[in-house]
Design an enzyme around this catalytic site. Structure first.
Site, PDB file in Angstrom:
ATOM      1  N   LYS A 184       0.876  -1.349  -0.074  1.00 52.19           N
ATOM      2  CA  LYS A 184       0.052   0.083   0.129  1.00 52.19           C
ATOM      3  C   LYS A 184       0.812   1.227  -0.077  1.00 52.19           C
ATOM      4  O   LYS A 184       1.565   1.627   0.873  1.00 52.19           O
ATOM      5  CB  LYS A 184      -0.859   0.031   1.239  1.00 52.19           C
ATOM      6  CG  LYS A 184      -1.916   1.020   1.094  1.00 52.19           C
ATOM      7  CD  LYS A 184      -2.736   1.380   2.444  1.00 52.19           C
ATOM      8  CE  LYS A 184      -1.928   2.531   3.056  1.00 52.19           C
ATOM      9  NZ  LYS A 184      -1.740   3.935   2.328  1.00 52.19           N
ATOM     10  N   GLY A 236       7.440   4.488   8.008  1.00 51.98           N
ATOM     11  CA  GLY A 236       6.639   5.671   8.318  1.00 51.98           C
ATOM     12  C   GLY A 236       6.937   6.206   9.734  1.00 51.98           C
ATOM     13  O   GLY A 236       7.986   6.112  10.325  1.00 51.98           O
ATOM     14  N   SER A 237       5.840   6.707  10.394  1.00 54.61           N
ATOM     15  CA  SER A 237       5.887   7.307  11.632  1.00 54.61           C
ATOM     16  C   SER A 237       6.046   6.401  12.772  1.00 54.61           C
ATOM     17  O   SER A 237       5.463   5.203  12.664  1.00 54.61           O
ATOM     18  CB  SER A 237       4.890   8.227  11.966  1.00 54.61           C
ATOM     19  OG  SER A 237       3.521   7.666  12.464  1.00 54.61           O
ATOM     20  N   THR A 238       6.872   6.864  13.683  1.00 53.27           N
ATOM     21  CA  THR A 238       6.915   5.994  14.954  1.00 53.27           C
ATOM     22  C   THR A 238       5.805   5.824  15.434  1.00 53.27           C
ATOM     23  O   THR A 238       5.317   4.802  16.134  1.00 53.27           O
ATOM     24  CB  THR A 238       8.021   6.833  15.806  1.00 53.27           C
ATOM     25  OG1 THR A 238       9.029   6.670  15.389  1.00 53.27           O
ATOM     26  CG2 THR A 238       8.134   5.883  17.316  1.00 53.27           C
ATOM     27  N   GLY A 241       4.057   2.965  13.815  1.00 51.86           N
ATOM     28  CA  GLY A 241       4.967   1.833  13.904  1.00 51.86           C
ATOM     29  C   GLY A 241       4.527   1.039  15.201  1.00 51.86           C
ATOM     30  O   GLY A 241       4.581  -0.140  15.448  1.00 51.86           O
ATOM     31  N   GLU A 389      10.369  15.144  15.693  1.00 51.33           N
ATOM     32  CA  GLU A 389      10.866  15.006  14.323  1.00 51.33           C
ATOM     33  C   GLU A 389       9.947  15.904  13.514  1.00 51.33           C
ATOM     34  O   GLU A 389       8.781  15.611  13.705  1.00 51.33           O
ATOM     35  CB  GLU A 389      10.686  13.509  13.852  1.00 51.33           C
ATOM     36  CG  GLU A 389      10.998  13.570  12.295  1.00 51.33           C
ATOM     37  CD  GLU A 389      10.762  12.029  11.784  1.00 51.33           C
ATOM     38  OE1 GLU A 389       9.793  11.239  12.043  1.00 51.33           O
ATOM     39  OE2 GLU A 389      11.443  11.495  11.099  1.00 51.33           O
TER      40      GLU A 389
END
Lengths: 478, 298
Positions: A184, A236-238, A241, A389
């Site tokens: 995706k 991707g983003s933490t 995740g 971030e």
């Protein structure tokens, strides 16, 4: 500062790419509509022009795609490695052939400058397929014992900052090792993955080996949580995740996560200043700073702080922001309105917390999503702009006096993806590198990538490595 | 019958492949090459020791560029060789069939295996380093890294019977890692090897990386085995007597010697030993110093 030179526009031609008004999901070798008929639009972030309308995958489509991948797995994994290799070599070659088309497409859909898609993204994409193609018939030599087996169906969710490159990092090792995939792409950058689907068709790849689902986070979640997925790979983003790590707890799914970062770029007083300035600029303004391994925290030895900052500001004043298709553009558009809002909010927080904000004189285009290169000085470790971030063209400058202090500050982060070291002294490079808790350390360079070189993070930057021999492990039952 | 059926076909003059060019033997000599039934096929150059020395010069000249090319670049060029061979598949099926007395389908299988062998080694160029090199955890404050490097100019005595697949199986591993090669083709069946030169010449492979000589291994072999600017020798196609003679000559400048290996089937997984035979290991030490302001050292 007024520009010393006026440049005539030098736009790359759009005519090399033909974007259809609409695209379906790529499932089992065919483009199909979403089960519920939903679609969404993808826009060019530099102009807000609608580029195309693509199908929006839902849970039913995820199920269909996973079934197709499962069906294809038996034959694909049973192929001799040398035959799988030749499919991947074909894909690598077709990407090379179509690289200009794909570069223009990626620039249109993502907003990054053409010089980056043309000279960085696309060559790396082709090289990654070429590299893993060569592993497909050499897995016995990879150090995982004889005849290591694939996992099965890989569910892969990738971000919008390097759409095609992240696709390559995911799909190439997965296929080389004999897995089949459902991938995706991000909702703001679906197009290059759909063009890749066409490349799979040109390469004669068996149906169902690669399935592409365009859609939003709900489709990604459905894919990750699908009971018949054996492997989850996410970049991707933490925050996402962590959600994925929770959602697959208690299953047999193997997972690799490549998440956020707050890379420290450490400049010692003996560093060659001009070279370091180029590295700093590359570290934080490459791809508008929308890079997980960006060198977003500059740690400067106190004695050279003023000199370095002067040079850096002078250099930033020469960066050219504007039309991403222009071959002279250094800074392109921010990928989405949402990301622009996030960068804006974090930069405002930095200012509110007392850090000193500076940007070069820089006219922003009226349409599209833009953010001027921004530098914060007088930043302390407690500042939000030193911790969070930002994922944008925003650099936070901190200082240090001793190497110990540099290491302590560099490691003072939840993240541990990348770091940079600038010094003429070899033993200092190695001593500092030894102490850094980061998965990639660049010395006297920054943002270097190669398919043979493992990439991935420590701490909350995720786990698992992509690239090199190490990258095979993520897709093997070992 | 149509008129075209009486058209006289054009014979090919088989020539050597040295330094990216196609010279005849400087000696002016040729020898008759026949198919497995004794039917004349062509006159192949009978290379002299001067041709062999010229080939070494060409190989040495090409070594810096080829060994200095990125592994990725070498891989792409080896893959390009496979692409070019695929396009000339029919020609090689005919030549291998005639050379080795194989049916069309058997010759086709041999050619296909040879093409795939180039693909196999194309993938090795940028992987062998991670297999045989790596960081060494020495007991001290040192960065210590071993990496493989190509040994230099390699003389290859190509297999006598497997004139094409065997040939590819010995050339590809030598050049994959950055060596350059001087190849003595199968004496009895040199034509597929000489035609391979035409493929290499159109595959972006720099001239001189592979040099192909036809003629007698026992004439050229001793000169190449004792040549002071050759770094290694692969004795794949040398018989036991010649192999021993060449190994003794090779000791003069301590060439790396790969002795003839019993090969039942050139189709089998070749492993990595033909690459590692012609690799050096270079180990680099560097102090890691210590963090303290005055404590680090160069």
């Amino acid at each position: 500062m007024a520009s010393l030179f006026e440049y005539a526009p030098a736009p790359e031609s759009r005519s090399v790419v033909d974007i259809a008004p609409s695209y379906g999901l790529f499932i089992d070798g065919e483009f199909t509509d979403a089960a519920d008929g939903k679609v969404f639009k993808t826009v060019s972030p530099s102009s807000e022009e609608v580029l195309s309308e693509v199908a929006q995958a839902g849970a039913a489509d995820v199920d269909r795609a996973v079934k197709a991948a499962r069906k294809a797995f038996e034959k694909w994994s049973a192929l001799p490695g040398s035959e799988r290799a030749k499919y991947l070599f074909r894909i690598a070659r077709i990407i090379q052939e179509r690289s200009r088309e794909l570069a223009v497409l990626e620039t249109l859909d993502n907003g990054k400058p053409i010089k980056e898609t043309r000279d960085a993204d696309l060559p790396l994409v082709a090289a990654h397929f070429f590299y893993y193609a060569g592993w497909a018939d050499k897995l016995d030599h990879a150090g995982y014992g004889a005849n290591p087996r694939p996992l099965g169906v890989a569910g892969q969710v990738i971000p919008w900052n390097f759409p095609l490159l992240m696709l390559a990092w995911k799909i190439a090792p997965a296929l080389a090792t004999g897995n089949t995939v459902v991938l995706k792409p991000a909702e703001t950058t679906p197009l290059s993955a759909l063009f890749f689907a066409d490349i799979c068709r040109q390469a004669g790849l068996p149906k169902g080996v690669v399935n592409i689902l365009t859609g939003y986070g709900d489709a990604g979640a459905a894919l990750v949580e699908h009971p018949d997925v054996n492997k989850v790979a996410f970049t991707g983003s933490t925050a996402v995740g962590k959600a994925i790590a929770r959602s697959i707890a208690g299953t047999d799914k193997k997972v690799t996560l490549e998440l956020g970062g707050k890379g420290a770029n450490i400049v010692f007083d003996d560093a060659p200043i001009d070279q370091a300035v180029e590295g700093i600029v590359n570290g934080i303004f490459f791809n508008q700073g929308q890079v997980c391994c960006a060198g977003s925290r500059l740690l400067v030895q106190e004695s050279i702080h003023d000199e370095l900052l002067d040079s850096l500001k002078r250099r930033l004043s020469t960066l050219r922001l504007g039309d991403p298709l222009d071959k002279n553009t250094d800074i392109g558009a921010i990928n989405s309105a949402e990301q622009l809002a996030r960068i804006t909010a974090l930069a405002d927080t930095g200012e509110a917390e007392g850090a000193e904000r500076w940007s070069p004189a820089c006219e922003l285009p009226s349409a599209g999503y833009w953010f001027a290169p921004t530098l914060f000085s007088n930043v302390t470790q407690a500042h939000t702009v030193a911790r969070d971030e930002i994922f944008g063209p925003v650099l936070s400058v901190l200082t240090f006096r001793t190497p110990d202090e540099a290491v302590a500050k560099a490691n003072n982060s939840q993240y541990g993806l990348s770091a940079g070291i600038w010094t003429e002294k070899g033993s200092r490079i190695l001593a500092v590198a030894n102490q850094l808790r980061a998965g990639v350390v660049w010395a006297n360079t920054f943002n270097k990538f190669d398919p043979t070189s493992p990439f991935g993070g420590y701490k909350e930057s995720g786990f698992g490595r992509e690239g090199g021999r190490h990258g095979l492990e993520a897709y093997l039952d070992v | 019958m149509s008129e075209s059926s009486v058209r006289l076909n054009v014979f090919k003059t088989y020539k050597l492949y040295v330094g990216g060019k196609f010279p005849r033997s400087e000696s002016g000599r040729v020898y008759e090459v026949s198919d497995s039934k004794g039917k004349w096929l062509a006159n192949a150059p009978l290379s002299s020791r001067k041709d062999a020395r010229d080939a070494v010069v060409a190989a040495r000249k090409a070594f810096g560029g080829w060994s200095g090319a990125t592994a990725y670049n070498r891989g792409q060029i080896l893959y390009r060789i496979a692409e070019m061979l695929e396009g000339r598949r029919e020609q090689f099926v005919r030549e291998v069939g005639e050379a080795e007395g194989l049916s069309k389908s058997k010759a086709a299988a041999v050619v296909d295996a040879a093409i795939d062998r180039w693909v196999w080694y194309a993938g090795w160029t940028d992987k062998i380093g991670q297999l045989v090199g790596g960081a060494n955890p020495v007991a001290g404050p040192f960065f210590n890294l071993s990496t493989p490097e190509p040994t230099g100019v390699v003389t290859v005595v190509a297999p006598q019977d497997s004139s094409f697949l065997g040939l590819v199986c010995v050339i590809a591993p030598v050049i994959a890692t950055g060596n350059t090669a001087v190849v003595i083709a199968s004496e009895k069946s040199p034509l597929p090897a000489l035609s391979l030169g035409e493929v290499l010449a159109t595959s972006d492979l720099p001239g001189g990386v592979v040099n192909i000589l036809s003629g007698k291994a026992d004439e050229m072999g001793p000169h190449l085995a004792s040549h002071q600017d050759v770094n290694a020798i692969d004795l794949a196609g040398a018989g036991p007597v010649l192999a021993k003679e060449l190994e003794i000559a090779a000791a003069d400048n301590l060439k790396r010697v790969l002795r003839p290996q019993p090969v039942d089937d050139w189709n089998a997984d070749p492993g990595t030993s033909r690459m590692t035979a012609f690799l050096e290991t270079k180990t680099v030490w560097h102090p890691t110093g210590s963090l303290g302001a005055g404590g680090s050292s160069y």
